[in-house]
Write an enzyme that holds these catalytic residues in place. Structure first.
Site, PDB file in Angstrom:
ATOM      1  N   GLU A 343      25.773 -11.538 -28.645  1.00 47.58           N
ATOM      2  CA  GLU A 343      24.728 -11.875 -27.659  1.00 47.58           C
ATOM      3  C   GLU A 343      23.325 -11.812 -28.250  1.00 47.58           C
ATOM      4  O   GLU A 343      22.396 -11.325 -27.588  1.00 47.58           O
ATOM      5  CB  GLU A 343      24.824 -10.921 -26.447  1.00 47.58           C
ATOM      6  CG  GLU A 343      26.148 -11.026 -25.715  1.00 47.58           C
ATOM      7  CD  GLU A 343      26.307  -9.967 -24.618  1.00 47.58           C
ATOM      8  OE1 GLU A 343      26.805 -10.326 -23.551  1.00 47.58           O
ATOM      9  OE2 GLU A 343      25.963  -8.796 -24.835  1.00 47.58           O
TER      10      GLU A 343
HETATM   11  C1  TNX Z   1      29.310  -7.925 -22.855  1.00 46.34           C
HETATM   12  S1  TNX Z   1      31.172  -8.143 -24.912  1.00 46.34           S
HETATM   13  C2  TNX Z   1      28.789  -7.206 -23.911  1.00 46.34           C
HETATM   14  C3  TNX Z   1      28.260  -5.867 -23.669  1.00 46.34           C
HETATM   15  C4  TNX Z   1      28.339  -5.477 -22.217  1.00 46.34           C
HETATM   16  C5  TNX Z   1      29.644  -5.947 -21.638  1.00 46.34           C
HETATM   17  C6  TNX Z   1      29.857  -5.503 -20.224  1.00 46.34           C
HETATM   18  C7  TNX Z   1      30.024  -7.898 -25.812  1.00 46.34           C
HETATM   19  C8  TNX Z   1      30.311  -8.048 -27.198  1.00 46.34           C
HETATM   20  N1  TNX Z   1      28.847  -7.593 -25.237  1.00 46.34           N
HETATM   21  O1  TNX Z   1      26.922  -5.798 -24.139  1.00 46.34           O
HETATM   22  O2  TNX Z   1      28.268  -4.090 -22.145  1.00 46.34           O
HETATM   23  O3  TNX Z   1      29.689  -7.336 -21.701  1.00 46.34           O
HETATM   24  O4  TNX Z   1      31.135  -5.847 -19.789  1.00 46.34           O
END
Ligand code: TNX
Length: 531
Positions: A343
């Site tokens: 992300e």
């Molecule tokens: C996505 S999955 C994220 C996390 C959040 C999570 C909550 C991923 C690699 N990143 O930053 O905590 O969703 O479900």
């Protein structure tokens, strides 16, 4: 003390070859749990050959014997004794010797069926004893976990007098489908203490999980001591950090090493994660110089993602990253170091690639193998980098390309393995962006048929992540992990051919007495016939 004295005396008598009498069996030997079968185990073993005539019973005379000269085997024996002594009230001495005349549970290195490999084991149960054979201590430990499930639930005094400690007879040959069976705990969004992490380790180890990935840093908090950047924890892990401003907390290096050692004693390897180049607000709000404009952003305690980025074209960024990787690698005996990479919406594609080209070699420089969330495949990483797939879909071109180049994949599809998703619309805790995940959803998929083009050969294993935006306590952790964690553990260990929801839900329901006795706050899913 008195017990030990009695046993010493019995051993001395036995060594002299003199007859001795068995202490009286407990009165009213009513089993507290139904008779168990060799296949009543989670994860399902590869092969079971029951022998109805050969039940073994643990008595006050039983000893645990381990391969002489092997400290690792002796330690597995000590761990097994540590779980069975309070349950049975029997002394169960652990003896690293070649033979004893007493009924025994033997943990022996070597001599197992060739198929057990580096992590599997063979158990033989006769009327005279239990023999667990494996090529490694990890295999012995896995076999010992199976043995625990073949015995009655580990009840403690005063009720244990009603239990007969019998093990069903026959042979089990067992080994994992995937070498990597992981769980992840997010200690950044809400800090979880050493006691909470080690309690989780104990639960994981019972289901043959062999890696625990700790998500140590994020926008809200920085939870691992780094000596060369001390304010990361004193400020970034200080008061007010964590979602909703609940804090503080961080692991000192000594805390982290205590977790590593505790996990190692249960054959679980810790994988530390420093999430970057995004998810870095805690570091950047603590040290202004980590921002391109030199201005520290305010601390954040909301649940937003994708807004922070390290300054990609500033050399200071790489001094910082190298300091962190060097210090973390030095206290991490395991082979992996996870660099996050998910992300990174505030980093351009070009900058992301530049960053990974600089940072991945640093992980290698300090002797570790890098893993990262699947976005890392967009940077065409070297083939030893492991990509952790967290998508909800069934296609991912970058991941397929990486797998074709030889990168290994850990499967954590969010809509199946994310333990922080709600079970149903009424679940008090958790999120729902990847969907609601009931036990049958967590169990009902296959790791090698999830992403087309990423098959069995590319897959190192599975992992169940537990993000902690909504979780505060160990009770919260347990509620989200149980019973879905054992479902993911079975997908990682058991054969594809053994995959069977009807069998799984019954075996899962049989775990409930153990969890009740262990005070595990599990979700009593209506899909499971709990006993
Ligand atoms: C996505 S999955 C994220 C996390 C959040 C999570 C909550 C991923 C690699 N990143 O930053 O905590 O969703 O479900």
């Amino acid at each position: 003390m008195r017990r030990r004295h009695t046993l010493t005396r019995l051993l001395a008598i036995a060594a002299l070859g003199l007859p001795f009498t068995l202490p009286a069996a407990p009165a009213a030997a009513t089993p507290a749990t139904p008779t168990r079968h060799l296949s009543d185990v989670v994860p399902a073993p590869v092969e079971t050959h029951p022998d109805a005539g050969a039940t073994f019973r643990i008595t006050p005379l039983t000893v645990i014997r381990t391969t002489p000269g092997s400290t690792a085997a002796w330690q597995v024996g000590r761990h097994l004794a540590g779980t069975l002594r309070p349950a049975t009230g029997y002394p169960l001495p652990v003896l690293p010797v070649r033979s004893t005349p007493l009924p025994e549970i033997a943990l022996l290195l070597g001599g197992a069926d060739a198929r057990v490999g580096q992590q599997g084991y063979q158990i033989d149960v006769t009327r005279h004893g239990v023999t667990i054979r494996a090529n490694t201590a990890a295999g012995l430990f896995a076999g010992a976990q199976t043995l625990r499930q073949l015995l009655p639930a580990e009840i403690e005094a005063p009720h244990r007098q009603r239990v007969t400690w019998t093990v069903p007879g026959g042979r089990i040959v067992d080994h994992p489908r995937f070498a990597y069976r992981g769980a992840m705990l997010d200690v950044a969004r809400h800090f979880h203490t050493v006691d909470e992490i080690t309690a989780y380790v104990d639960l994981l180890s019972q289901y043959k999980i062999n890696y625990l990935h700790l998500h140590l840093t994020d926008d809200q908090g920085w939870r691992i001591q780094i000596d060369s950047w001390p304010r990361l924890t004193t400020v970034g892990g200080g008061p007010g950090t964590g979602v909703d401003g609940v804090g503080p907390g961080f692991l000192t290096k000594a805390d982290y090493q205590a977790v590593v050692a505790y996990a190692a004693a249960r054959h679980i390897t810790i994988i530390p994660e420093i999430d970057m180049p995004g998810h870095t607000n805690a570091a950047q709000s603590t040290y202004p110089e980590l921002n391109c404009d030199g201005v520290a952003p305010p601390p954040r305690t909301d649940m937003a993602v994708g807004y922070s980025s390290l300054c990609i074209n500033d050399e200071l960024t790489y001094r910082f990253v190298e300091d962190v990787i060097r210090e973390l690698a030095a206290i991490t005996p395991g082979p992996f170091l996870h660099i996050g990479g998910d992300e990174a919406h505030a980093t351009t594609d070009e900058d992301y690639r530049t960053f990974m080209d600089r940072v991945l070699p640093l992980v290698t420089k300090y002797g570790k193998r890098a893993s990262g969330w699947n976005e890392v495949t967009q940077a065409d990483p070297p083939s030893d980098v492991v990509a952790q797939f967290w998508g909800t879909g069934t296609t991912n071109a970058d991941l397929v390309d990486a797998a074709a180049r030889g990168n290994k994949v850990i499967m954590s599809p969010a809509s199946r393995t994310y333990l922080d998703m709600k079970y149903d619309a009424n679940t008090r805790l958790g999120l729902r962006w990847a969907g609601l995940i009931e036990v049958s959803d967590a169990y009902g998929w296959d790791p090698a048929h999830r992403v087309s083009g990423v098959g069995e050969d590319a897959i190192l294993g599975v992992e169940a992540p537990l993000w902690s935006e909504t979780l505060r306590s160990l009770d919260d952790i347990e509620f989200m992990a149980f019973p879905r964690l054992p479902a993911i553990a079975e997908l990682g260990w058991s054969t594809e051919a053994s995959h069977d929801w009807e069998s799984f839900r019954v075996r899962l329901g049989e775990q409930a007495p153990r969890w009740r006795l262990q005070d595990v706050n599990f979700y009593p899913s209506p899909q499971v016939p709990w006993i």
